[in-house]
Design an enzyme around this catalytic site. Structure first.
Site, PDB file in Angstrom:
ATOM      1  N   GLU A  64       0.813  -1.211   0.000  1.00 40.21           N
ATOM      2  CA  GLU A  64       0.000   0.000   0.000  1.00 40.21           C
ATOM      3  C   GLU A  64       0.844   1.257   0.000  1.00 40.21           C
ATOM      4  O   GLU A  64       1.975   1.270   0.482  1.00 40.21           O
ATOM      5  CB  GLU A  64      -0.991   0.007   1.170  1.00 40.21           C
ATOM      6  CG  GLU A  64      -0.388  -0.119   2.533  1.00 40.21           C
ATOM      7  CD  GLU A  64      -1.474  -0.343   3.595  1.00 40.21           C
ATOM      8  OE1 GLU A  64      -2.138   0.643   3.942  1.00 40.21           O
ATOM      9  OE2 GLU A  64      -1.646  -1.476   4.069  1.00 40.21           O
ATOM     10  N   CYS A 113       6.353  -6.449   7.960  1.00 50.31           N
ATOM     11  CA  CYS A 113       7.522  -5.889   8.628  1.00 50.31           C
ATOM     12  C   CYS A 113       7.865  -6.783   9.803  1.00 50.31           C
ATOM     13  O   CYS A 113       6.975  -7.395  10.403  1.00 50.31           O
ATOM     14  CB  CYS A 113       7.182  -4.477   9.129  1.00 50.31           C
ATOM     15  SG  CYS A 113       8.561  -3.627   9.931  1.00 50.31           S
ATOM     16  N   CYS A 135       7.059  -3.054  16.187  1.00 49.25           N
ATOM     17  CA  CYS A 135       6.639  -1.891  16.984  1.00 49.25           C
ATOM     18  C   CYS A 135       5.194  -2.107  17.434  1.00 49.25           C
ATOM     19  O   CYS A 135       4.335  -2.479  16.644  1.00 49.25           O
ATOM     20  CB  CYS A 135       6.748  -0.602  16.166  1.00 49.25           C
ATOM     21  SG  CYS A 135       8.436  -0.259  15.626  1.00 49.25           S
ATOM     22  N   GLY A 153       7.022  -1.547   6.310  1.00 48.78           N
ATOM     23  CA  GLY A 153       8.364  -2.092   6.172  1.00 48.78           C
ATOM     24  C   GLY A 153       9.435  -1.206   6.767  1.00 48.78           C
ATOM     25  O   GLY A 153       9.210  -0.032   7.031  1.00 48.78           O
ATOM     26  N   GLU A 154      10.598  -1.809   6.992  1.00 48.42           N
ATOM     27  CA  GLU A 154      11.741  -1.066   7.519  1.00 48.42           C
ATOM     28  C   GLU A 154      12.771  -0.940   6.388  1.00 48.42           C
ATOM     29  O   GLU A 154      13.420  -1.920   6.011  1.00 48.42           O
ATOM     30  CB  GLU A 154      12.328  -1.814   8.727  1.00 48.42           C
ATOM     31  CG  GLU A 154      13.684  -1.322   9.207  1.00 48.42           C
ATOM     32  CD  GLU A 154      13.769   0.202   9.392  1.00 48.42           C
ATOM     33  OE1 GLU A 154      12.852   0.817   9.955  1.00 48.42           O
ATOM     34  OE2 GLU A 154      14.782   0.778   8.941  1.00 48.42           O
ATOM     35  N   SER A 158      12.479   7.182  13.851  1.00 43.95           N
ATOM     36  CA  SER A 158      11.294   7.020  14.698  1.00 43.95           C
ATOM     37  C   SER A 158      11.763   6.791  16.118  1.00 43.95           C
ATOM     38  O   SER A 158      12.152   5.684  16.480  1.00 43.95           O
ATOM     39  CB  SER A 158      10.482   5.814  14.213  1.00 43.95           C
ATOM     40  OG  SER A 158      10.111   6.022  12.865  1.00 43.95           O
ATOM     41  N   CYS A 177      -0.353   3.041   8.896  1.00 46.29           N
ATOM     42  CA  CYS A 177       0.462   2.076   8.159  1.00 46.29           C
ATOM     43  C   CYS A 177      -0.097   0.665   8.258  1.00 46.29           C
ATOM     44  O   CYS A 177      -0.334   0.163   9.346  1.00 46.29           O
ATOM     45  CB  CYS A 177       1.853   1.994   8.770  1.00 46.29           C
ATOM     46  SG  CYS A 177       2.767   3.487   8.668  1.00 46.29           S
TER      47      CYS A 177
HETATM   48  N1  SAH Z   1      10.018   1.299   9.598  1.00 53.77           N
HETATM   49  C1  SAH Z   1      10.158   2.709   9.387  1.00 53.77           C
HETATM   50  C2  SAH Z   1       9.196   3.302   8.394  1.00 53.77           C
HETATM   51  C3  SAH Z   1       7.777   2.869   8.423  1.00 53.77           C
HETATM   52  S1  SAH Z   1       6.751   3.435   9.743  1.00 53.77           S
HETATM   53  C4  SAH Z   1      10.116   3.452  10.701  1.00 53.77           C
HETATM   54  O1  SAH Z   1       9.899   2.815  11.723  1.00 53.77           O
HETATM   55  O2  SAH Z   1      10.354   4.644  10.715  1.00 53.77           O
HETATM   56  C5  SAH Z   1       6.561   5.170   9.473  1.00 53.77           C
HETATM   57  C6  SAH Z   1       6.280   5.962  10.749  1.00 53.77           C
HETATM   58  O3  SAH Z   1       4.935   5.737  11.203  1.00 53.77           O
HETATM   59  C7  SAH Z   1       7.179   5.568  11.896  1.00 53.77           C
HETATM   60  O4  SAH Z   1       7.571   6.711  12.602  1.00 53.77           O
HETATM   61  C8  SAH Z   1       6.248   4.714  12.730  1.00 53.77           C
HETATM   62  O5  SAH Z   1       6.709   4.588  14.043  1.00 53.77           O
HETATM   63  C9  SAH Z   1       4.961   5.462  12.582  1.00 53.77           C
HETATM   64  N2  SAH Z   1       3.752   4.730  12.929  1.00 53.77           N
HETATM   65  C10 SAH Z   1       3.455   3.429  12.694  1.00 53.77           C
HETATM   66  N3  SAH Z   1       2.242   3.125  13.177  1.00 53.77           N
HETATM   67  C11 SAH Z   1       1.748   4.247  13.720  1.00 53.77           C
HETATM   68  C12 SAH Z   1       0.537   4.580  14.379  1.00 53.77           C
HETATM   69  N4  SAH Z   1      -0.406   3.666  14.590  1.00 53.77           N
HETATM   70  N5  SAH Z   1       0.384   5.850  14.809  1.00 53.77           N
HETATM   71  C13 SAH Z   1       1.333   6.783  14.613  1.00 53.77           C
HETATM   72  N6  SAH Z   1       2.502   6.530  13.992  1.00 53.77           N
HETATM   73  C14 SAH Z   1       2.704   5.284  13.566  1.00 53.77           C
END
Ligand code: SAH
Length: 346
Positions: free
Chosen positions: A91, A111, A115, A158-159, A213, A332
């Protein structure tokens, strides 16, 4: 079979000359794939028919099929669900800003970072995306909306630093002047904090923006929401940020998702400011987007404002991320997940 749309220009030239073609054919083909965004060899009318059919047979073009498009009534944000050659789903999101059109792409199917607040990671990682599959998210959206994409953020599922080699080829092709030629300064790569990847990226001589992040100002808190924090501590992370800034001259953005009652006190803000000040980081605050599988709630508007003011008092450059597309499975990984659940139900 080698993926022709993931080839850098030099490699493409070698492939074509090995096929007995003239060198200039590489330029034509590159132009069709990466600038004119042809979805099919049939469109490449200045290539001989015989060459087109050989390419079709030996190097089928990677294109994504559009499964679903959701458009936010609130702000015009569009979310795209694409299917890949093997049926996996990915997506991407298009956001309209005053300064242009920004596309947020995914770098992996699923991923494995785990998190706690993120929907993308609930079922783990399926596979990495190839450079062409990352590019095609941008290309596919450009074809659909028929407008020029000015910014690209690798912040979808994804990372990216867990798919490093493919990411690098993608970045080169995306910013290559023979292709869409998106300015490196308009490209952001977001990582959960894979320290060796940050050092490697610092050496690539790119002018992209790195976003980290962080989401918590202490290791103890960060470990509660981000398993990667067990591998790399905040000390190592800030050291890597320092090295990145020194090598590239590019200020780093720290993303900080505000989770109600968890990381949103003024004390947290002060601790965060103390980390960010020496690095001149920009901080982007994001009220956490709740996912149904976990009970995290966003901080209230007043708390977000107070947190921001406290950072500003500490001389930190801070913005509150505009929440876009809340009405369309904005967070995401939510869109792919909903579709998979629908498919499973038959
Ligand atoms: N893996 C990478 C990029 C993808 S996530 C990373 O961790 O940065 C992109 C951003 O969205 C990251 O800062 C992640 O922590 C945040 N994110 C993911 N799920 C979220 C949610 N439910 N609410 C707010 N931010 C979120």
């Amino acid at each position: 079979m080698e993926d022709i749309k993931s080839m850098e220009y030099d490699r493409l030239q070698t492939v074509l000359t090995d096929m007995g073609e003239k060198r200039f054919r590489a330029g034509q083909l590159y132009d069709w794939m990466h600038r004119k965004l042809a979805a099919d060899y049939g469109e490449m009318t200045d290539l001989p028919l015989s060459l087109r059919s050989r390419l079709e047979r030996d190097y089928p073009l990677t294109v994504l099929q559009t499964v679903q498009v959701q458009t936010s009534r609130a702000d015009g944000t569009q979310k795209f669900l694409f299917s890949l050659g093997d049926g996996e789903l990915t997506e991407s999101v298009l956001m309209r800003y005053r300064h242009g059109i920004s596309v947020c792409i995914s770098s992996q199917v699923g991923c494995r970072m785990g998190c706690r607040f993120c929907a993308s990671t609930l079922d783990g990682k399926k596979r990495d995306l190839r450079p062409s599959e990352m590019l095609e998210q941008v290309y596919g959206i450009s074809r659909i909306v028929k407008e020029r994409v000015s910014h690209v953020v690798v912040m979808g599922t994804g990372e990216p630093l867990d798919n490093y080699d493919n990411l690098l080829v993608f970045l080169r092709l995306l910013t290559e002047e023979k292709g869409l030629h998106i300015s490196q300064r308009n490209v952001t790569v977001s990582t959960c904090g894979i320290v060796p990847g940050i050092y490697a990226l610092a050496k690539e001589n790119l002018q992209i923006t790195l976003a980290l992040s962080l989401h918590a100002p202490t290791d103890e808190k960060r470990r509660q929401i981000m398993p990667v924090a067990n591998r790399y501590g905040i000390g190592e992370l800030t050291e890597a940020c320092r090295a990145y800034y020194a090598a590239t001259g590019r200020r780093i953005t720290w993303e900080y998702s505000l989770i109600g009652g968890f990381n949103d006190t003024l004390q947290d803000a002060d601790a965060l400011a103390a980390l960010a000040r020496p690095l001149s980081c920009h901080i982007n605050l994001i009220p956490v987007n709740p996912i149904q599988e976990r009970n995290y709630a966003p901080s209230s508007r007043a708390v977000v404002e107070a947190f921001k003011n406290r950072l500003e008092k500490n001389k930190i450059n801070v913005t509150i991320r505009r929440e876009m597309g809340r009405d369309i499975d904005g967070a995401c990984g939510q869109l792919r997940r909903r579709q998979m659940q629908r498919d499973a139900k038959g």
